[in-house]
Design a protein around this motif. Structure first.
Motif, mmCIF file in Angstrom:
data_model
loop_
_atom_site.group_PDB
_atom_site.id
_atom_site.type_symbol
_atom_site.label_atom_id
_atom_site.label_comp_id
_atom_site.label_asym_id
_atom_site.label_seq_id
_atom_site.Cartn_x
_atom_site.Cartn_y
_atom_site.Cartn_z
ATOM 1 N N ARG A 51 0.855 -1.186 0.000
ATOM 2 C CA ARG A 51 0.000 0.000 0.000
ATOM 3 C C ARG A 51 0.891 1.237 0.000
ATOM 4 O O ARG A 51 1.920 1.270 0.677
ATOM 5 C CB ARG A 51 -0.901 0.023 1.238
ATOM 6 C CG ARG A 51 -1.824 -1.163 1.351
ATOM 7 C CD ARG A 51 -2.555 -1.199 2.686
ATOM 8 N NE ARG A 51 -3.334 0.007 2.924
ATOM 9 C CZ ARG A 51 -4.049 0.217 4.045
ATOM 10 N NH1 ARG A 51 -4.032 -0.704 5.012
ATOM 11 N NH2 ARG A 51 -4.737 1.314 4.192
ATOM 12 N N ALA A 52 0.508 2.229 -0.755
ATOM 13 C CA ALA A 52 1.290 3.460 -0.832
ATOM 14 C C ALA A 52 1.425 4.079 0.554
ATOM 15 O O ALA A 52 0.430 4.247 1.267
ATOM 16 C CB ALA A 52 0.622 4.453 -1.789
ATOM 17 N N GLY A 53 2.661 4.388 0.943
ATOM 18 C CA GLY A 53 2.915 5.033 2.226
ATOM 19 C C GLY A 53 2.989 4.095 3.407
ATOM 20 O O GLY A 53 3.291 4.529 4.524
ATOM 21 N N ALA A 54 2.703 2.811 3.197
ATOM 22 C CA ALA A 54 2.762 1.849 4.299
ATOM 23 C C ALA A 54 4.207 1.503 4.618
ATOM 24 O O ALA A 54 5.086 1.558 3.757
ATOM 25 C CB ALA A 54 1.972 0.589 3.963
ATOM 26 N N VAL A 55 4.453 1.121 5.866
ATOM 27 C CA VAL A 55 5.807 0.882 6.359
ATOM 28 C C VAL A 55 5.890 -0.500 7.015
ATOM 29 O O VAL A 55 4.991 -0.902 7.758
ATOM 30 C CB VAL A 55 6.194 1.968 7.394
ATOM 31 C CG1 VAL A 55 7.447 1.572 8.163
ATOM 32 C CG2 VAL A 55 6.411 3.304 6.706
ATOM 33 N N ALA A 56 6.976 -1.199 6.735
ATOM 34 C CA ALA A 56 7.248 -2.470 7.413
ATOM 35 C C ALA A 56 8.013 -2.159 8.700
ATOM 36 O O ALA A 56 9.237 -2.032 8.701
ATOM 37 C CB ALA A 56 8.054 -3.394 6.520
ATOM 38 N N TYR A 57 7.285 -1.987 9.794
ATOM 39 C CA TYR A 57 7.925 -1.696 11.075
ATOM 40 C C TYR A 57 8.809 -2.875 11.473
ATOM 41 O O TYR A 57 8.451 -4.035 11.283
ATOM 42 C CB TYR A 57 6.874 -1.457 12.161
ATOM 43 C CG TYR A 57 6.144 -0.143 12.042
ATOM 44 C CD1 TYR A 57 6.727 1.044 12.489
ATOM 45 C CD2 TYR A 57 4.868 -0.078 11.484
ATOM 46 C CE1 TYR A 57 6.058 2.254 12.393
ATOM 47 C CE2 TYR A 57 4.189 1.127 11.386
ATOM 48 C CZ TYR A 57 4.790 2.289 11.834
ATOM 49 O OH TYR A 57 4.130 3.492 11.739
ATOM 50 N N GLY A 58 9.953 -2.566 12.049
ATOM 51 C CA GLY A 58 10.842 -3.617 12.499
ATOM 52 C C GLY A 58 12.221 -3.080 12.819
ATOM 53 O O GLY A 58 12.497 -1.884 12.661
#
Length: 296
Positions: A50-57
């Motif tokens: 998704r545009a602007g989504a981030v894989a936190y980690g």
């Protein structure tokens, strides 16, 4: 550089920054999803991009620390003052971030002089530690993983937990002495939870079932010095495991256990922790100066 644990902000070093700042150039930053920083939409594995989504980690947060540290060091080269010695201090999951950031900095030729861990997160719910859990938790793990990725569940759950009364109950466990549990602390933990994206950063964090573990990184650090401070009454990060790390990994030079303290001893008892931090940070500063000028 000071790196806090999840849910907190750079303000969680409120009792440390003023004292450390008397001796060192000290920075505490809000990583993505923390404190006053942005909290973009979470992107979990196997989800459609998704545009602007981030894989936190931990890779994301460690990259931010490494980039900021590199910028600080580059900026310092324009000064006539002696170059600063980069040292990382992390509490809770901030400890894992500090360890991972150290690896990234080493790969860039910018290895920190040392890493100091304060009650570093042991991440007992990680998939790689599944065999160590009691069998009911092992059996229920697939169901839990299926549930906590659902926004329809995680958002109302977050709103239920992110309340001052609940925060105070958690703090009573984290700070067993009861010291420094004040309205300012409750507010600095509560305020970030009111940001519109807070449920998304929470969703990203609680779905970290397969990410970096501190022991794996410690095994790869070689000669990089690591020192550890631990509250003996930490309800979440077992001091016995900290002792195992100290015995097992040659990079761990020292472990100091603090009786009567819990998960955040730097905030619970800064009068005890600040002198230790100043001692360790100063010793590394002196060691660097001696290497650069043996006649000094």
């Amino acid at each position: 550089m000071l790196i806090h644990g999840f849910g907190a902000s750079s303000g969680h070093w409120r009792h440390n920054l003023p004292e450390l700042g008397k001796h060192f150039s000290t920075y505490a930053i809000d990583l993505l999803g923390f404190g006053s920083s942005d909290k973009p939409c979470s992107q979990l594995r196997r989800e459609t991009a998704r545009a602007g989504a981030v894989a936190y980690g931990f890779d994301l947060w460690a990259e931010q620390v490494a980039d900021f540290a590199a910028w600080v060091l580059a900026d310092a080269t324009t000064s006539t003052a002696p170059p600063p010695s980069l040292q990382l201090v992390g509490n809770s999951i901030g400890g894992v971030v500090a360890l991972r950031a150290s690896e990234l900095l080493m790969a860039r030729g910018l290895a920190p002089r040392q890493v100091i861990l304060i009650d570093c997160a042991q991440r007992t719910l990680d998939q790689k530690r599944l065999a160590l859990l009691p069998w009911p938790q092992r059996v229920s793990r697939p169901l839990i993983q299926q549930l906590v990725c659902r926004r329809w569940l995680i958002t109302p759950l977050f709103r239920t937990l992110a309340r001052p009364a609940f925060i105070r109950r958690v703090l009573a466990m984290a700070y067993p002495s009861g010291a420094n549990i004040d309205e300012a602390l409750v507010e600095l933990l509560f305020r970030p939870s009111t940001d519109p994206g807070a449920p998304e950063s929470f969703r990203g964090f609680v779905n970290l079932f397969d990410d970096h573990l501190a022991p794996e990184i410690l095994a790869r650090l070689g000669a990089l010095p690591v020192r550890m401070i631990w509250g003996e009454l930490d309800p979440w990060e077992n001091p016995a495991e900290a002792r195992q790390w100290a015995d097992q990994f040659s990079c761990v030079r020292e472990l100091r256990l603090l009786p009567g303290l819990g998960h955040c001893p730097h905030d619970e008892a800064p009068q005890l922790v600040n002198p230790i931090l100043i001692e360790w940070l100063s010793a590394t500063e002196r060691s660097q100066r001696n290497r650069e000028d043996p006649a000094a």
